[in-house]
Structure formats: structure tokens, C-alpha cells
Design a protein around this motif. Sequence first.
Motif, mmCIF file in Angstrom:
data_model
loop_
_atom_site.group_PDB
_atom_site.id
_atom_site.type_symbol
_atom_site.label_atom_id
_atom_site.label_comp_id
_atom_site.label_asym_id
_atom_site.label_seq_id
_atom_site.Cartn_x
_atom_site.Cartn_y
_atom_site.Cartn_z
ATOM 1 N N ASP A 84 -59.650 15.903 -8.618
ATOM 2 C CA ASP A 84 -58.588 14.997 -9.057
ATOM 3 C C ASP A 84 -57.669 15.731 -10.021
ATOM 4 O OD1 ASP A 84 -59.489 12.826 -7.598
ATOM 5 O OD2 ASP A 84 -60.731 12.030 -9.229
ATOM 6 N N TYR A 85 -56.361 15.639 -9.761
ATOM 7 C CA TYR A 85 -55.364 16.282 -10.612
ATOM 8 C C TYR A 85 -54.530 15.205 -11.298
ATOM 9 C CZ TYR A 85 -51.284 19.085 -11.957
ATOM 10 O OH TYR A 85 -50.268 19.697 -12.660
ATOM 11 N N VAL A 86 -54.425 15.310 -12.617
ATOM 12 C CA VAL A 86 -53.602 14.388 -13.398
ATOM 13 C C VAL A 86 -52.539 15.209 -14.119
ATOM 14 C CG1 VAL A 86 -53.537 12.665 -15.238
ATOM 15 C CG2 VAL A 86 -55.540 12.806 -13.727
ATOM 16 N N PRO A 87 -51.279 15.054 -13.758
ATOM 17 C CA PRO A 87 -50.231 15.817 -14.442
ATOM 18 C C PRO A 87 -50.043 15.331 -15.873
ATOM 19 C CG PRO A 87 -49.267 14.249 -12.904
ATOM 20 C CD PRO A 87 -50.745 14.201 -12.689
ATOM 21 N N LYS A 94 -49.141 24.326 -18.544
ATOM 22 C CA LYS A 94 -50.469 24.408 -19.162
ATOM 23 C C LYS A 94 -51.438 23.480 -18.424
ATOM 24 C CE LYS A 94 -49.320 23.075 -23.268
ATOM 25 N NZ LYS A 94 -49.395 22.806 -24.724
ATOM 26 N N THR A 95 -52.522 24.036 -17.914
ATOM 27 C CA THR A 95 -53.491 23.247 -17.142
ATOM 28 C C THR A 95 -54.910 23.579 -17.557
ATOM 29 O OG1 THR A 95 -51.986 23.232 -15.231
ATOM 30 C CG2 THR A 95 -54.299 22.674 -14.812
ATOM 31 N N VAL A 96 -55.727 22.542 -17.674
ATOM 32 C CA VAL A 96 -57.154 22.718 -17.925
ATOM 33 C C VAL A 96 -57.927 22.350 -16.664
ATOM 34 C CG1 VAL A 96 -59.150 22.013 -19.299
ATOM 35 C CG2 VAL A 96 -56.895 22.179 -20.371
ATOM 36 N N LEU A 124 -57.178 19.348 -13.984
ATOM 37 C CA LEU A 124 -57.758 19.384 -12.641
ATOM 38 C C LEU A 124 -59.268 19.274 -12.797
ATOM 39 C CD1 LEU A 124 -57.280 19.800 -9.560
ATOM 40 C CD2 LEU A 124 -57.772 22.222 -9.947
ATOM 41 N N THR A 125 -59.850 18.228 -12.208
ATOM 42 C CA THR A 125 -61.279 17.959 -12.376
ATOM 43 C C THR A 125 -61.962 17.906 -11.020
ATOM 44 O OG1 THR A 125 -60.635 16.574 -14.265
ATOM 45 C CG2 THR A 125 -62.955 16.493 -13.570
ATOM 46 N N PRO A 126 -62.587 19.007 -10.585
ATOM 47 C CA PRO A 126 -63.270 19.018 -9.290
ATOM 48 C C PRO A 126 -64.662 18.383 -9.350
ATOM 49 C CG PRO A 126 -62.449 21.209 -9.918
ATOM 50 C CD PRO A 126 -62.454 20.355 -11.152
ATOM 51 N N ASP A 127 -65.148 18.003 -8.182
ATOM 52 C CA ASP A 127 -66.572 17.759 -7.976
ATOM 53 C C ASP A 127 -67.181 19.091 -7.575
ATOM 54 O OD1 ASP A 127 -67.033 15.073 -8.569
ATOM 55 O OD2 ASP A 127 -66.468 14.391 -6.562
ATOM 56 N N VAL A 153 -58.938 27.808 -10.046
ATOM 57 C CA VAL A 153 -57.973 28.386 -10.993
ATOM 58 C C VAL A 153 -56.837 29.056 -10.229
ATOM 59 C CG1 VAL A 153 -57.646 30.215 -12.712
ATOM 60 C CG2 VAL A 153 -59.609 28.669 -12.894
ATOM 61 N N LYS A 154 -57.175 29.803 -9.195
ATOM 62 C CA LYS A 154 -56.160 30.496 -8.415
ATOM 63 C C LYS A 154 -55.258 29.513 -7.662
ATOM 64 C CE LYS A 154 -58.700 34.850 -7.902
ATOM 65 N NZ LYS A 154 -59.380 35.782 -6.959
ATOM 66 N N GLN A 155 -55.818 28.363 -7.273
ATOM 67 C CA GLN A 155 -54.986 27.351 -6.607
ATOM 68 C C GLN A 155 -53.969 26.766 -7.588
ATOM 69 O OE1 GLN A 155 -55.226 23.094 -4.202
ATOM 70 N NE2 GLN A 155 -57.071 24.362 -4.280
ATOM 71 N N VAL A 156 -54.397 26.547 -8.836
ATOM 72 C CA VAL A 156 -53.467 26.077 -9.863
ATOM 73 C C VAL A 156 -52.302 27.057 -10.009
ATOM 74 C CG1 VAL A 156 -53.172 25.657 -12.341
ATOM 75 C CG2 VAL A 156 -55.181 24.748 -11.159
ATOM 76 N N ILE A 157 -52.636 28.334 -10.075
ATOM 77 C CA ILE A 157 -51.606 29.368 -10.254
ATOM 78 C C ILE A 157 -50.680 29.416 -9.040
ATOM 79 C CG2 ILE A 157 -51.225 31.850 -10.550
ATOM 80 C CD1 ILE A 157 -54.042 31.864 -11.954
#
Length: 314
Positions: A84-87, A94-96, A124-127, A153-157
Motif C-alpha cells: 500500500d502506497y500513501v502519498p 522523500k519516501t519511507v 510504501l508498506t508491503p506485505d 526500494v528500487k521501484q520507488v526510485i
Amino acid sequence: MNKRLKHWLIGLGIVVVLILGGLLGGSLYFYNMTVASGKKSFVSSGTTLKKSDPLYAQKKWYRQVHKQRWTEKAAGASLKLVADYVPAAHDTKKTVVLVHGFGSSKEAMGGYVAMFHRLGYNTLTPDTRGQGQSQGKVISYGYYESRDYLKWVKQVIAKQGPQSQVVLFGVSMGGATTMMTSGLKTPSQLKAYVEDCGYTDAQAEITYQAKQMYHLPYWPMVPLTSAVAKAKAGFYFKDANAVAAVKKNHKPMLFIHGGADSFVPTKMVYQVYQADAGPKQLLVVPGAQHAASLSHAPQRYTQTVKAFLAKYIK
């Protein structure tokens, strides 16, 4: 061979077979308890919403906030992982990436997501594989999971561009996974780590729990179960080693642990903190039990995380 000796040898053989059968059965049982995915009766999933929870409002917010669904393929396996991604409220790079604990899911991370959201971060909070809605039948205590989170992490980038600034944050097994990720080759955009109540290595933690829960010594059940894990899942318990990983880390890491943690004993945080080779800070929260430091001392926890990351995330 006289009849008496023959009967004695047969009896001895039966005893040996029974002992070996008992050890094999026991190791398979403990494998299912420790490695095979599925509901774990001895740990709380942390997903139940209670009004008595100091973080009730934050967790309720997380349940209700709009989330984007991201997917990823597990590292080295044909497993679909979900997140789940919450902007953030305001546009930011900046992303955690948040890592939940053993026997849990992303739904348990609402308090932490809310904290980082208030601090101005995308989250970004994965299962984790084998848990929640992600596919998989094995929990490897960070050994495989660390490689999965590197892919997240690489997907975020990839989505947010080369100016991304990423933080990896984990609790309990998620904390250990965070530390193990720090020992891998990571992109420059991964700026810092925050680990909360992670263990030194899976073998030490499982040995500790075998004694606490079942009053069993290390030998023979832990080595036998580790051997079963190698045969069925491809890793030994000793392979999931946070101490060895942080020795390779040269990026900033904040270590947090509850001073009254009896599930992952507090002494473990001093071992990983001492071993870490990068810029570091330690926060031990007096009186806090396992994975409860934020709810026990929310203001101190939040301010410590905010100040630490502010030195490295601009």
C-alpha cells in the motif's frame, strides 16, 4: 549370537528408531511453527483495532486513508508481493518503505505510517512474502525478505526518479530485515535506515524462544529444525544474520529498542549497534515492551526519528 544379545540389540534398535522418529517429528513441528507461513498462535498480528490503544487514532486513520496498490515480484522467486502506497500531503521525493514483523502484515503498521505521514513522507508498506496478501509459503527471518525490500526500494526510485530519497524502516523481524538489507549493495537514493527491536540473527532468536516458550536447549532441536529449513526452504537459521550485515553498512542507521523487551531481548540491540559500521544512533525506551516503543513514548520516539532523519534527508 546368543538369543539374549539378539533381543537386546533389537530392543536397542527400536529405541533408536523411536528417538530418531521423535526428533524428526519434533523438528518438522518446529519448522511449521517458525518457518512455514500461516497464522502464528504465539504472536499477535497487531491488526486488531482497540480504542484502548494509544495509537488508535493513527491506526484508524491508516485504515480509512486512500491507498494506491503496488505490486512487485519477489527476488529469485515467482511470487507476487503487494504493498500500500500513501502519498504525502504535499508533493515530495522523500519516501519511507516500512517493513512489518513476523506473523503480521502491512495492516499492523498504521501507527508508523501515520507518524511518517505527519513528518511529510510518502509511505510504501508491503506485505512481506508469505504473509498478509503477498504470496509465499516461507518466512526466512530477513534472509530472502531483505532482497525483496531492496526491489521495493528500487521501484520507488524508478517511479519517483533519481532525486528520490528513501528510508527503510522496520519493526521486529522487519527491523532485522532492514539491517540485513543494509548489508547488500544498495542504490545511492537509499539514504538511511531505522530499525526497531530487530534481533541479532535468526538462530539466536529462535534459540532464545525455544528456551522461553518450550524450555528446550539449543541442542538438538534448533540445529535439526535449521537443517529442515535448509532442505525445505533453502536457508539455515544462521544465514539470516543482522550482525554480519550491519558490519558491511556505511549508511546512517537509527537503532530503537524497548528497555523491557522480553521477546527480542534488549541486549541484542547493543550487539547490532556495536557491530554497525556506519553513522548511528541508539534509542532504548525504558519500560517499553516488544514493538511498543512508539505507543509507550510517542513524542520521544517521533522526535528522535525526525531529528535523526533530518540530518540525512533534505
